[in-house]
Design an enzyme around this catalytic site. Structure first.
Site, PDB file in Angstrom:
ATOM      1  N   LYS A  53     -19.332  -1.984  38.020  1.00 47.68           N
ATOM      2  CA  LYS A  53     -19.679  -0.552  38.007  1.00 47.68           C
ATOM      3  C   LYS A  53     -20.883  -0.230  37.110  1.00 47.68           C
ATOM      4  O   LYS A  53     -21.128   0.931  36.764  1.00 47.68           O
ATOM      5  CB  LYS A  53     -18.488   0.344  37.580  1.00 47.68           C
ATOM      6  CG  LYS A  53     -17.212   0.193  38.362  1.00 47.68           C
ATOM      7  CD  LYS A  53     -17.378   0.040  39.840  1.00 47.68           C
ATOM      8  CE  LYS A  53     -17.831   1.279  40.551  1.00 47.68           C
ATOM      9  NZ  LYS A  53     -17.970   1.016  42.022  1.00 47.68           N
ATOM     10  N   GLY A  55     -23.987  -0.778  37.987  1.00 48.84           N
ATOM     11  CA  GLY A  55     -25.163  -0.478  38.809  1.00 48.84           C
ATOM     12  C   GLY A  55     -25.738  -1.761  39.408  1.00 48.84           C
ATOM     13  O   GLY A  55     -26.931  -1.860  39.711  1.00 48.84           O
ATOM     14  N   GLY A 260     -22.040   6.157  43.498  1.00 50.11           N
ATOM     15  CA  GLY A 260     -22.416   7.494  43.044  1.00 50.11           C
ATOM     16  C   GLY A 260     -21.340   8.510  43.394  1.00 50.11           C
ATOM     17  O   GLY A 260     -21.642   9.624  43.806  1.00 50.11           O
TER      18      GLY A 260
HETATM   19  N1  LIG Z   1     -29.639   4.706  42.903  1.00 43.31           N
HETATM   20  C1  LIG Z   1     -28.317   4.688  42.829  1.00 43.31           C
HETATM   21  N2  LIG Z   1     -27.556   5.174  43.829  1.00 43.31           N
HETATM   22  C2  LIG Z   1     -26.199   5.174  43.726  1.00 43.31           C
HETATM   23  N3  LIG Z   1     -25.520   4.683  42.662  1.00 43.31           N
HETATM   24  C3  LIG Z   1     -26.248   4.181  41.644  1.00 43.31           C
HETATM   25  C4  LIG Z   1     -27.668   4.150  41.684  1.00 43.31           C
HETATM   26  N4  LIG Z   1     -28.102   3.601  40.527  1.00 43.31           N
HETATM   27  C5  LIG Z   1     -27.032   3.297  39.816  1.00 43.31           C
HETATM   28  N5  LIG Z   1     -25.909   3.646  40.467  1.00 43.31           N
HETATM   29  C6  LIG Z   1     -24.575   3.475  39.917  1.00 43.31           C
HETATM   30  O1  LIG Z   1     -24.015   2.262  40.373  1.00 43.31           O
HETATM   31  C7  LIG Z   1     -22.610   2.395  40.156  1.00 43.31           C
HETATM   32  C8  LIG Z   1     -21.872   1.314  40.912  1.00 43.31           C
HETATM   33  O2  LIG Z   1     -22.075   0.114  40.220  1.00 43.31           O
HETATM   34  P1  LIG Z   1     -21.940  -1.312  40.902  1.00 43.31           P
HETATM   35  O3  LIG Z   1     -22.806  -1.362  42.110  1.00 43.31           O
HETATM   36  O4  LIG Z   1     -22.198  -2.309  39.855  1.00 43.31           O
HETATM   37  O5  LIG Z   1     -20.416  -1.303  41.330  1.00 43.31           O
HETATM   38  S1  LIG Z   1     -19.540  -2.579  41.746  1.00 43.31           S
HETATM   39  O6  LIG Z   1     -19.047  -3.193  40.527  1.00 43.31           O
HETATM   40  O7  LIG Z   1     -20.358  -3.489  42.546  1.00 43.31           O
HETATM   41  O8  LIG Z   1     -18.428  -2.009  42.547  1.00 43.31           O
HETATM   42  C9  LIG Z   1     -22.301   3.785  40.625  1.00 43.31           C
HETATM   43  O9  LIG Z   1     -21.163   4.211  39.927  1.00 43.31           O
HETATM   44  P2  LIG Z   1     -20.353   5.561  40.292  1.00 43.31           P
HETATM   45  O10 LIG Z   1     -21.288   6.694  39.942  1.00 43.31           O
HETATM   46  O11 LIG Z   1     -19.152   5.561  39.463  1.00 43.31           O
HETATM   47  O12 LIG Z   1     -20.051   5.508  41.767  1.00 43.31           O
HETATM   48  C10 LIG Z   1     -23.576   4.558  40.302  1.00 43.31           C
HETATM   49  O13 LIG Z   1     -23.453   5.430  39.220  1.00 43.31           O
END
Ligand SMILES: Nc1ncnc2c1ncn2[C@@H]1O[C@H](COP(=O)(O)OS(=O)(=O)O)[C@@H](OP(=O)(O)O)[C@H]1O
Length: 306
Positions: A53, A55, A260
């Site tokens: 989570k 990113g 997100g």
């Molecule tokens: N550009 C963009 N668009 C959408 N989301 C973004 C972006 N950059 C960073 N993030 C953040 O990435 C979070 C998810 O992290 P991961 O991809 O590492 O998650 S996972 O562990 O693979 O499930 C996700 O967490 P949540 O906000 O809790 O959904 C996002 O906050």
């Protein structure tokens, strides 16, 4: 192979310097790829090791904008899952995307960062590998982790657990809750630093990557000794999504809807408890890596306005 792959600028010398595992390359006949120069699958020269989570998906997609990067589409879970690890490196290579000589292969598996056996295994594969670690405010990360589990349970029609019931035990933060443990970055970082010097682990500020991705990606390019190809016009803010999305050769796309998501509303008292809880572990992490992040400042700010 997705559109982010195979836009190569071959540079065999770079690749040979980046990986000492030529014997594990799986050469692909030109006929199989339709490519005269013979693209093949290679071991990664860099791995996004986590954090869950943090990113990681955004980071690998953004890195894939670079023409010299071939990014694995799925999480591979080679070093942390026994049933994968025992298949050996030839299996690992088979999970990688095709790439040209000169391209850097990258995979992301967020669970690597918090799995104790992984650093030694990665080191045995390649002690010189460059590692990318994307971290986010530990409190925010816990809430994001909880949200992920919440939706997984919803999908599987399992009973939903209110956040307080998993986060607290006898009124205190529950250390046995995995989401809390994963946010104790110093604990996991210590494991990695037993095997890799700090200059081999580049930490991407996940909060900044959300707010303004380009400068973070410039630093990643530098760390990986990539030519500066990613530029500000590769990113645009999508008001509906509330996040930056990607633009590549005129094609625009945002990350999946599961990236997100809104986090649960938690009471100010519970959020404050979490911030307090992570204050010391965060300080330990800053000392360990010789760098600070604004995770504790926010708490102080919060306290100031209480
Ligand atoms: N550009 C963009 N668009 C959408 N989301 C973004 C972006 N950059 C960073 N993030 C953040 O990435 C979070 C998810 O992290 P991961 O991809 O590492 O998650 S996972 O562990 O693979 O499930 C996700 O967490 P949540 O906000 O809790 O959904 C996002 O906050």
């Amino acid at each position: 192979v997705t559109w982010t792959h195979l836009r190569a600028l071959p540079n065999a010398a770079y690749l040979q310097a980046a990986s000492g595992h030529q014997e594990l390359f799986v050469p692909t006949p030109a006929a199989a790829t339709g490519d005269a120069e013979g693209a093949s699958r290679r071991l990664p020269q860099t791995i996004i090791i986590g954090v869950r989570k943090g990113g990681t998906r955004a980071l690998i997609e953004m890195l894939g904008l670079h023409g010299d990067v071939a990014a694995a589409e799925n999480e591979v879970h080679f070093f942390d899952w026994e049933n994968h690890f025992e298949k050996g490196f030839s299996w690992y290579v088979s999970q990688m995307p095709f790439s040209y000589p000169g391209q850097i292969t990258v995979e992301k598996t967020p669970a690597y960062f918090t799995s104790g056996k992984v650093p030694g295994r990665v080191h045995r594969m390649n002690p010189h590998i460059k590692l990318l670690l994307i971290l986010r405010d530990p409190t925010e990360r816990v809430l994001s982790d909880y949200t992920q589990v919440f939706y997984n349970r919803l999908q599987r029609r399992k009973q939903l657990q209110p956040i307080e019931s998993v986060l607290l035990r006898d009124g205190e933060i529950n250390l046995d809750y995995k989401a809390v443990n994963r946010s104790l970055y110093y604990v996991h970082m210590q494991n990695w630093l037993r095997f890799f010097p700090p200059e081999r682990i580049h930490i991407v500020d996940g909060d900044r990557l959300i707010r303004d991705p380009f400068p973070e990606m410039e630093r990643v390019e530098q760390f990986l000794s990539l030519s500066p190809q990613i530029n500000a016009s590769n990113f645009y803010f999508n008001k509906t999504k509330g996040f930056y999305c990607l633009r590549d050769h005129g094609r625009e796309r945002c990350l999946h809807d599961s990236k997100g998501r809104a986090h649960p509303q938690v009471s100010a008292a519970l959020r404050d408890k979490l911030y307090r809880f992570f204050h010391e572990p965060n300080k330990k992490f800053f000392e360990l890596v010789g760098r600070t992040f604004d995770w504790n400042e926010k708490r102080e700010h919060h306290e100031y306005y209480r």
